[in-house]
Scaffold this motif. Structure first.
Motif, PDB file in Angstrom:
ATOM      1  N   TRP A  82       9.801 -38.191   4.598  1.00 31.55           N
ATOM      2  CA  TRP A  82      10.173 -37.859   3.230  1.00 31.55           C
ATOM      3  C   TRP A  82      10.532 -39.102   2.401  1.00 31.55           C
ATOM      4  O   TRP A  82      10.092 -39.255   1.266  1.00 31.55           O
ATOM      5  CB  TRP A  82      11.336 -36.874   3.242  1.00 31.55           C
ATOM      6  CG  TRP A  82      11.854 -36.541   1.885  1.00 31.55           C
ATOM      7  CD1 TRP A  82      13.022 -36.952   1.323  1.00 31.55           C
ATOM      8  CD2 TRP A  82      11.199 -35.752   0.889  1.00 31.55           C
ATOM      9  NE1 TRP A  82      13.147 -36.467   0.050  1.00 31.55           N
ATOM     10  CE2 TRP A  82      12.027 -35.716  -0.246  1.00 31.55           C
ATOM     11  CE3 TRP A  82       9.988 -35.069   0.844  1.00 31.55           C
ATOM     12  CZ2 TRP A  82      11.699 -35.037  -1.400  1.00 31.55           C
ATOM     13  CZ3 TRP A  82       9.661 -34.388  -0.309  1.00 31.55           C
ATOM     14  CH2 TRP A  82      10.507 -34.370  -1.414  1.00 31.55           C
ATOM     15  N   GLU A  83      11.328 -40.000   2.966  1.00 26.99           N
ATOM     16  CA  GLU A  83      11.745 -41.195   2.232  1.00 26.99           C
ATOM     17  C   GLU A  83      10.536 -42.050   1.839  1.00 26.99           C
ATOM     18  O   GLU A  83      10.474 -42.598   0.740  1.00 26.99           O
ATOM     19  CB  GLU A  83      12.725 -42.036   3.061  1.00 26.99           C
ATOM     20  CG  GLU A  83      14.060 -41.367   3.310  1.00 26.99           C
ATOM     21  CD  GLU A  83      14.008 -40.331   4.462  1.00 26.99           C
ATOM     22  OE1 GLU A  83      13.057 -40.362   5.272  1.00 26.99           O
ATOM     23  OE2 GLU A  83      14.919 -39.507   4.514  1.00 26.99           O
ATOM     24  N   GLN A 120       8.631 -40.408  -1.024  1.00 27.53           N
ATOM     25  CA  GLN A 120       9.314 -40.588  -2.303  1.00 27.53           C
ATOM     26  C   GLN A 120       9.200 -42.024  -2.819  1.00 27.53           C
ATOM     27  O   GLN A 120       8.911 -42.237  -3.987  1.00 27.53           O
ATOM     28  CB  GLN A 120      10.794 -40.193  -2.174  1.00 27.53           C
ATOM     29  CG  GLN A 120      10.990 -38.731  -1.865  1.00 27.53           C
ATOM     30  CD  GLN A 120      10.299 -37.839  -2.882  1.00 27.53           C
ATOM     31  OE1 GLN A 120      10.597 -37.894  -4.065  1.00 27.53           O
ATOM     32  NE2 GLN A 120       9.357 -37.032  -2.430  1.00 27.53           N
ATOM     33  N   LYS A 121       9.414 -42.994  -1.941  1.00 29.38           N
ATOM     34  CA  LYS A 121       9.399 -44.397  -2.364  1.00 29.38           C
ATOM     35  C   LYS A 121       8.014 -44.830  -2.834  1.00 29.38           C
ATOM     36  O   LYS A 121       7.881 -45.544  -3.821  1.00 29.38           O
ATOM     37  CB  LYS A 121       9.870 -45.295  -1.225  1.00 29.38           C
ATOM     38  CG  LYS A 121       9.923 -46.761  -1.621  1.00 29.38           C
ATOM     39  CD  LYS A 121      10.509 -47.629  -0.529  1.00 29.38           C
ATOM     40  CE  LYS A 121      10.545 -49.080  -0.998  1.00 29.38           C
ATOM     41  NZ  LYS A 121      11.129 -49.964  -0.009  1.00 29.38           N
ATOM     42  N   TYR A 122       6.954 -44.378  -2.122  1.00 28.62           N
ATOM     43  CA  TYR A 122       5.605 -44.845  -2.421  1.00 28.62           C
ATOM     44  C   TYR A 122       4.728 -43.784  -3.092  1.00 28.62           C
ATOM     45  O   TYR A 122       3.532 -43.963  -3.219  1.00 28.62           O
ATOM     46  CB  TYR A 122       4.930 -45.363  -1.151  1.00 28.62           C
ATOM     47  CG  TYR A 122       5.608 -46.613  -0.636  1.00 28.62           C
ATOM     48  CD1 TYR A 122       5.378 -47.837  -1.247  1.00 28.62           C
ATOM     49  CD2 TYR A 122       6.502 -46.557   0.419  1.00 28.62           C
ATOM     50  CE1 TYR A 122       6.007 -48.986  -0.805  1.00 28.62           C
ATOM     51  CE2 TYR A 122       7.137 -47.700   0.872  1.00 28.62           C
ATOM     52  CZ  TYR A 122       6.887 -48.909   0.259  1.00 28.62           C
ATOM     53  OH  TYR A 122       7.515 -50.048   0.693  1.00 28.62           O
TER      54      TYR A 122
END
Length: 182
Positions: free
Chosen positions: A160-161, A164-166
């Motif tokens: 998930w992270e 979201q970041k990319y």
């Protein structure tokens, strides 16, 4: 991940990526850490720096979401990119070894997708023996002469992270053209 997926042994595979976007530096560094035959040129400006690639011989060129970016600056910019790829990269391919050029970009007529074929036309005009395949992920897309992939799901799962970041999409909606040059 693609090396791991495609090759049992990729010691003879050398990868050189170019990217002007420093946002991806952490990813590039991780790839270089995991794969000693991989390297990246960051701060690379494709509109000006392609001639620096002419000292090497490549057998795979991947153009990922670059056409839509350049197309928004004018279709002549895309045409100039194709001319540079032919002059500085294709012309230096190893004799007797095939080369693949894979273009993956937005599946929309408004973002340069229909300029993909111009690269194939330029290569044919110069006498290169090529085979062209066109693919799409969306079922309702217009991409003349293309074959739809059986699935539009990502091949690899992203946490998930990372999504979201990319800004990783959960399904693929791009169009692709693969040119094989004999």
């Amino acid at each position: 991940m693609a090396f791991d997926y495609c090759f049992q042994n990729y010691e003879g595979v050398f990868y050189h990526g170019v990217d002007i976007n420093t946002y991806w530096n952490d990813i590039h560094s991780k790839i270089e850490e995991l794969y000693p035959n991989a390297s990246f040129s960051t701060g690379f400006d494709v509109k000006h720096d392609i001639p620096t690639l002419s000292s090497e011989s490549y057998n795979v060129v991947i153009i990922e979401y670059l056409i839509s970016y350049l197309y928004s600056r004018g279709s002549s910019v895309v045409s100039n990119l194709f001319d540079d790829i032919i002059e500085y990269i294709v012309s230096n391919k190893t004799h007797g070894s095939p080369m693949l050029i894979i273009i993956n970009d937005v599946d929309s007529i408004n973002t340069g997708r229909d300029t993909f074929k111009r690269l194939a036309e330029k290569l044919e005009d110069l006498g290169y023996d090529i085979t062209v395949q066109k693919f799409r992920f969306k079922s309702d897309a217009y991409y003349s002469g293309s074959t739809q992939y059986p699935s539009n799901q990502n091949l690899f799962e992203c946490v998930w992270e990372f999504q979201q970041k990319y800004c990783v999409p959960l399904s693929c909606e791009s169009a692709q053209m693969i040119i094989e040059i004999e």
